[in-house]
Design an enzyme around this catalytic site. Structure first.
Site, PDB file in Angstrom:
ATOM      1  N   ARG A  50       0.857  -1.199   0.000  1.00  0.00           N
ATOM      2  CA  ARG A  50       0.000   0.000   0.000  1.00  0.00           C
ATOM      3  C   ARG A  50       0.885   1.239   0.000  1.00  0.00           C
ATOM      4  O   ARG A  50       2.051   1.205   0.377  1.00  0.00           O
ATOM      5  CB  ARG A  50      -0.926   0.008   1.217  1.00  0.00           C
ATOM      6  CG  ARG A  50      -0.220   0.146   2.573  1.00  0.00           C
ATOM      7  CD  ARG A  50      -0.210   1.564   3.105  1.00  0.00           C
ATOM      8  NE  ARG A  50       0.621   1.713   4.284  1.00  0.00           N
ATOM      9  CZ  ARG A  50       1.893   2.061   4.266  1.00  0.00           C
ATOM     10  NH1 ARG A  50       2.529   2.282   3.144  1.00  0.00           N
ATOM     11  NH2 ARG A  50       2.564   2.197   5.403  1.00  0.00           N
ATOM     12  N   HIS A  57       2.023   8.173  10.977  1.00  0.00           N
ATOM     13  CA  HIS A  57       2.347   8.159  12.404  1.00  0.00           C
ATOM     14  C   HIS A  57       1.179   8.676  13.240  1.00  0.00           C
ATOM     15  O   HIS A  57       1.365   9.415  14.211  1.00  0.00           O
ATOM     16  CB  HIS A  57       3.643   8.937  12.682  1.00  0.00           C
ATOM     17  CG  HIS A  57       4.843   8.165  12.218  1.00  0.00           C
ATOM     18  ND1 HIS A  57       5.451   7.197  12.981  1.00  0.00           N
ATOM     19  CD2 HIS A  57       5.503   8.159  11.038  1.00  0.00           C
ATOM     20  CE1 HIS A  57       6.441   6.650  12.296  1.00  0.00           C
ATOM     21  NE2 HIS A  57       6.487   7.209  11.111  1.00  0.00           N
ATOM     22  N   ASP A  59      -1.889   6.303  13.082  1.00  0.00           N
ATOM     23  CA  ASP A  59      -2.814   5.157  13.227  1.00  0.00           C
ATOM     24  C   ASP A  59      -2.676   4.536  14.611  1.00  0.00           C
ATOM     25  O   ASP A  59      -3.665   4.136  15.223  1.00  0.00           O
ATOM     26  CB  ASP A  59      -2.635   4.114  12.105  1.00  0.00           C
ATOM     27  CG  ASP A  59      -1.248   3.509  12.013  1.00  0.00           C
ATOM     28  OD1 ASP A  59      -0.298   4.044  12.630  1.00  0.00           O
ATOM     29  OD2 ASP A  59      -1.104   2.469  11.324  1.00  0.00           O
ATOM     30  N   GLY A 153       8.633   1.300   3.056  1.00  0.00           N
ATOM     31  CA  GLY A 153       7.445   2.058   3.453  1.00  0.00           C
ATOM     32  C   GLY A 153       6.228   1.706   2.614  1.00  0.00           C
ATOM     33  O   GLY A 153       5.231   2.416   2.654  1.00  0.00           O
ATOM     34  N   SER A 155       4.852  -1.384   2.808  1.00  0.00           N
ATOM     35  CA  SER A 155       4.160  -2.448   3.543  1.00  0.00           C
ATOM     36  C   SER A 155       4.320  -3.842   2.977  1.00  0.00           C
ATOM     37  O   SER A 155       3.361  -4.612   2.897  1.00  0.00           O
ATOM     38  CB  SER A 155       2.662  -2.157   3.636  1.00  0.00           C
ATOM     39  OG  SER A 155       2.479  -1.046   4.378  1.00  0.00           O
ATOM     40  N   SER A 156       5.536  -4.184   2.593  1.00  0.00           N
ATOM     41  CA  SER A 156       5.756  -5.575   2.177  1.00  0.00           C
ATOM     42  C   SER A 156       5.454  -6.500   3.353  1.00  0.00           C
ATOM     43  O   SER A 156       4.914  -7.592   3.183  1.00  0.00           O
ATOM     44  CB  SER A 156       7.193  -5.769   1.702  1.00  0.00           C
ATOM     45  OG  SER A 156       8.094  -5.379   2.704  1.00  0.00           O
ATOM     46  N   ASP A 200      -1.669  -0.645   7.524  1.00  0.00           N
ATOM     47  CA  ASP A 200      -1.155  -1.389   6.368  1.00  0.00           C
ATOM     48  C   ASP A 200      -1.976  -2.634   6.098  1.00  0.00           C
ATOM     49  O   ASP A 200      -2.322  -2.947   4.958  1.00  0.00           O
ATOM     50  CB  ASP A 200       0.291  -1.809   6.624  1.00  0.00           C
ATOM     51  CG  ASP A 200       1.146  -0.638   6.997  1.00  0.00           C
ATOM     52  OD1 ASP A 200       0.690   0.494   6.791  1.00  0.00           O
ATOM     53  OD2 ASP A 200       2.255  -0.855   7.500  1.00  0.00           O
ATOM     54  N   LYS A 243      12.982  -1.082   9.725  1.00  0.00           N
ATOM     55  CA  LYS A 243      12.087  -0.688  10.814  1.00  0.00           C
ATOM     56  C   LYS A 243      12.369  -1.444  12.106  1.00  0.00           C
ATOM     57  O   LYS A 243      12.295  -0.900  13.198  1.00  0.00           O
ATOM     58  CB  LYS A 243      10.647  -0.949  10.368  1.00  0.00           C
ATOM     59  CG  LYS A 243       9.658  -0.055  11.037  1.00  0.00           C
ATOM     60  CD  LYS A 243       8.320  -0.100  10.380  1.00  0.00           C
ATOM     61  CE  LYS A 243       7.859  -1.527  10.248  1.00  0.00           C
ATOM     62  NZ  LYS A 243       6.706  -1.740   9.462  1.00  0.00           N
ATOM     63  N   TYR A 251      10.616   3.965  15.116  1.00  0.00           N
ATOM     64  CA  TYR A 251       9.169   3.683  15.165  1.00  0.00           C
ATOM     65  C   TYR A 251       8.651   3.499  16.591  1.00  0.00           C
ATOM     66  O   TYR A 251       7.726   4.195  17.033  1.00  0.00           O
ATOM     67  CB  TYR A 251       8.852   2.447  14.306  1.00  0.00           C
ATOM     68  CG  TYR A 251       7.371   2.314  14.044  1.00  0.00           C
ATOM     69  CD1 TYR A 251       6.776   2.957  12.965  1.00  0.00           C
ATOM     70  CD2 TYR A 251       6.559   1.586  14.905  1.00  0.00           C
ATOM     71  CE1 TYR A 251       5.407   2.872  12.735  1.00  0.00           C
ATOM     72  CE2 TYR A 251       5.193   1.495  14.679  1.00  0.00           C
ATOM     73  CZ  TYR A 251       4.626   2.138  13.595  1.00  0.00           C
ATOM     74  OH  TYR A 251       3.279   2.052  13.379  1.00  0.00           O
TER      75      TYR A 251
HETATM   76  P1  NG1 Z   1       5.312   0.952   7.072  1.00  0.00           P
HETATM   77  O1  NG1 Z   1       5.543   2.055   6.163  1.00  0.00           O
HETATM   78  O2  NG1 Z   1       4.669  -0.215   6.400  1.00  0.00           O
HETATM   79  O3  NG1 Z   1       6.525   0.580   7.821  1.00  0.00           O
HETATM   80  C1  NG1 Z   1       4.389   1.742   9.490  1.00  0.00           C
HETATM   81  C2  NG1 Z   1       3.301   1.027  10.280  1.00  0.00           C
HETATM   82  C3  NG1 Z   1       1.918   1.669  10.055  1.00  0.00           C
HETATM   83  C4  NG1 Z   1       1.976   3.166  10.292  1.00  0.00           C
HETATM   84  C5  NG1 Z   1       3.125   3.782   9.468  1.00  0.00           C
HETATM   85  C6  NG1 Z   1       3.304   5.244   9.727  1.00  0.00           C
HETATM   86  C7  NG1 Z   1       3.817  -1.338  10.450  1.00  0.00           C
HETATM   87  C8  NG1 Z   1       3.525  -2.684   9.920  1.00  0.00           C
HETATM   88  N1  NG1 Z   1       3.196  -0.349   9.855  1.00  0.00           N
HETATM   89  O4  NG1 Z   1       4.179   1.512   8.119  1.00  0.00           O
HETATM   90  O5  NG1 Z   1       0.972   1.054  10.905  1.00  0.00           O
HETATM   91  O6  NG1 Z   1       2.113   3.461  11.640  1.00  0.00           O
HETATM   92  O7  NG1 Z   1       4.368   3.128   9.746  1.00  0.00           O
HETATM   93  O8  NG1 Z   1       2.142   5.915   9.409  1.00  0.00           O
HETATM   94  O9  NG1 Z   1       4.582  -1.182  11.388  1.00  0.00           O
END
Ligand code: NG1
Length: 485
Positions: A50, A57, A59, A153, A155-156, A200, A243, A251
């Site tokens: 997605r 930051h 949700d 970023g 969402s794999s 995600d 991450k 995060y």
């Molecule tokens: P991604 O970009 O997939 O790492 C992460 C969190 C989301 C959201 C965003 C920031 C996971 C799986 N996903 O997304 O829930 O908090 O960062 O908006 O950790």
């Protein structure tokens, strides 16, 4: 969200222009499966990555976000076996094959390895099946083929855990609705070590062609909203944002800082809030709801409330950060209590940025509402773009999850005619998203500017494949599905 996970044909999932390539991709998955395991798979399924148009930051503080599913996805093909083993194989040789022993009572996440995401899906699906007395775990042979760039970023990881969870459930004869799969897959990443929100997984499971998704939390709900005539272009900064490795300073620290800010605000406003967010702490939305007592009657009123929450934060929190002592004081608790409540996962920081993070959350929640309002009324691309630009500025200065390369991509895009440009998802590198009018010549101009002014300058030795995978133009795609081949 209450319909079962659908079965779809390829032309219902992918755009017509991609179909020839996609058919070859599926043929390759099936032939790889046969080569590896000696027979055909029973079932093939997929879940998309997605891109988040706006609302990052927030949700995990229970505020609504605005992502869309994209065409790049993860495909998994599987067959059940009567062994005690999951045999995992990836078409990308960078990810080595592995056998996971199922005979132990419960599966455990091991040292960092891609298979941990399958194990996380397995643990969550297994717990769900146990709760439904539907326990029929089988051995599995699984072939994975991913096109969502990892650690970018997009969402794999969510696409992966959605597929893994669905395989274990389906192999155990348990059918689930989109809502159930969304709720289950949201739990998965916590097992791997990231205290993630639910955006995600909600986007991956519930994606809908041509629609972006307003995702609400607590309770989770997805409202598809048709995108106007526009183009969405994604460009990878190629700064790899790991991450998991960086969670203690990136995060997870953001989640903890927001939670501490929420507790401090609740103390200041003298309201009771539930300690029920992803890390068992209060959310900034819960404080807003408790402070105003009744739900807002209109979007305008909700926007005013968010503005006044921003103002309260700006007065309450020191702008240059707080020590643990100051933060504990603001929450009305001891430093030991602060650490025991909010810092259960390892964190690395010098001061706690309560001001910046909380002001971002309320301001970004407001932008999501404005984005939704604009889309549902006049849908002016310039207004949507302006909100995306403001969001990027807040990422840069308040969440501090942008980086010079991302800023550079956004500046190049704006100069080339992008209406709105921002980092997407967790950030700290990774991908940027850009909104343009639906005009091929403008999209081409933008892509050329990225190639000439970014990739050939910062990555002069970039190979063709990496370059073509780094720039994605995607329409909103449909969500998790079993694939009828
Ligand atoms: P991604 O970009 O997939 O790492 C992460 C969190 C989301 C959201 C965003 C920031 C996971 C799986 N996903 O997304 O829930 O908090 O960062 O908006 O950790």
């Amino acid at each position: 969200m209450d319909e079962l996970i659908p079965t779809r044909k390829l032309d219902e999932i992918y755009s017509a222009s991609a179909l020839n390539r996609i058919k070859k991709r599926y043929e390759n998955v099936i032939s790889s499966f046969k080569r590896q395991f000696g027979h055909e798979p029973d079932v093939v399924l997929r879940s998309p990555g997605r891109v988040n148009l706006i609302g990052d930051h927030i949700d995990y503080m229970d505020y609504s976000v605005f992502p869309m599913a994209i065409e790049p996805d993860i495909i998994m093909a599987y067959r059940t076996t009567d062994t005690d083993t999951i045999e995992l194989f990836n078409t990308d040789p960078e990810f080595d094959a592995i056998n996971i022993d199922l005979s132990a009572e419960t599966l455990q996440i091991g040292p960092p390895h891609w298979s941990n995401y399958f194990i996380a899906g397995h643990i969550v699906a297994h717990q769900y099946m146990t709760s439904k007395n539907a326990l029929k775990l089988t051995g599995l042979q699984v072939c994975v083929d991913g096109e969502v760039p990892a650690r970018s970023g997009l969402s794999s990881s969510a696409a992966f855990v959605c597929c893994a969870c669905l395989i274990v459930l389906t192999a155990g004869n348990v059918s689930v609705t989109k809502r159930q799969l969304t709720e289950l897959s949201i739990q998965c990443e916590k097992h791997v070590g990231v205290n993630s929100g639910g955006m995600d997984q909600a986007a991956s499971v519930n994606g809908l062609k041509d629609h972006a998704l307003l995702v609400d939390f607590h309770p989770i709900n997805v409202t598809p909203v048709k995108l106007p005539d526009c183009a969405v272009v994604i460009a990878h900064s190629l700064v790899v944002a790991d991450k998991l490795e960086s969670a203690p300073r990136n995060y997870n620290l953001r989640v903890a800082e927001d939670s501490i800010a929420a507790a401090a605000l609740a103390h200041h406003l003298n309201v009771d809030v539930p300690y029920d967010n992803i890390i068992g702490c209060p959310s900034l939305r819960a404080v807003e709801l408790a402070h105003f007592k009744t739900p807002a009657k209109s979007t305008e009123e909700q926007i005013q409330r968010l503005t006044s929450m921003e103002e309260i934060c700006a007065k309450l929190f020191p702008q240059d950060g707080c020590t643990d002592e100051q933060a504990a004081n603001l929450c009305g608790i001891s430093v030991d209590q602060l650490r025991a409540t909010f810092m259960r996962s390892k964190l690395e920081y010098t001061t706690l940025s309560l001001y910046k993070r909380s002001v971002h959350v309320y301001a970004e929640a407001k932008r999501v509402l404005q984005f939704f309002q604009e889309l549902s009324t006049t849908a002016r691309l310039e207004v949507l773009g302006q909100l995306m630009d403001e969001s990027q500025e807040s990422s840069r200065t308040m969440v501090c999850n942008s980086c010079p390369e991302v800023d550079q991509l956004c500046a190049i895009a704006k100069e080339a005619g992008s209406l709105g440009s921002r980092v997407t998802g967790a950030g700290f590198g990774g991908c940027t998203v850009h909104l343009l009018p639906n005009d091929d010549s403008l999209v081409e101009k933008l892509i050329k500017a990225f190639k000439d002014k970014y990739y050939s300058v910062y990555y002069p030795n970039i190979d063709k494949k990496t370059l073509s995978e780094s720039i994605i133009e995607s329409r909103p795609s449909s969500g998790t599905a079993f694939v009828a081949l």
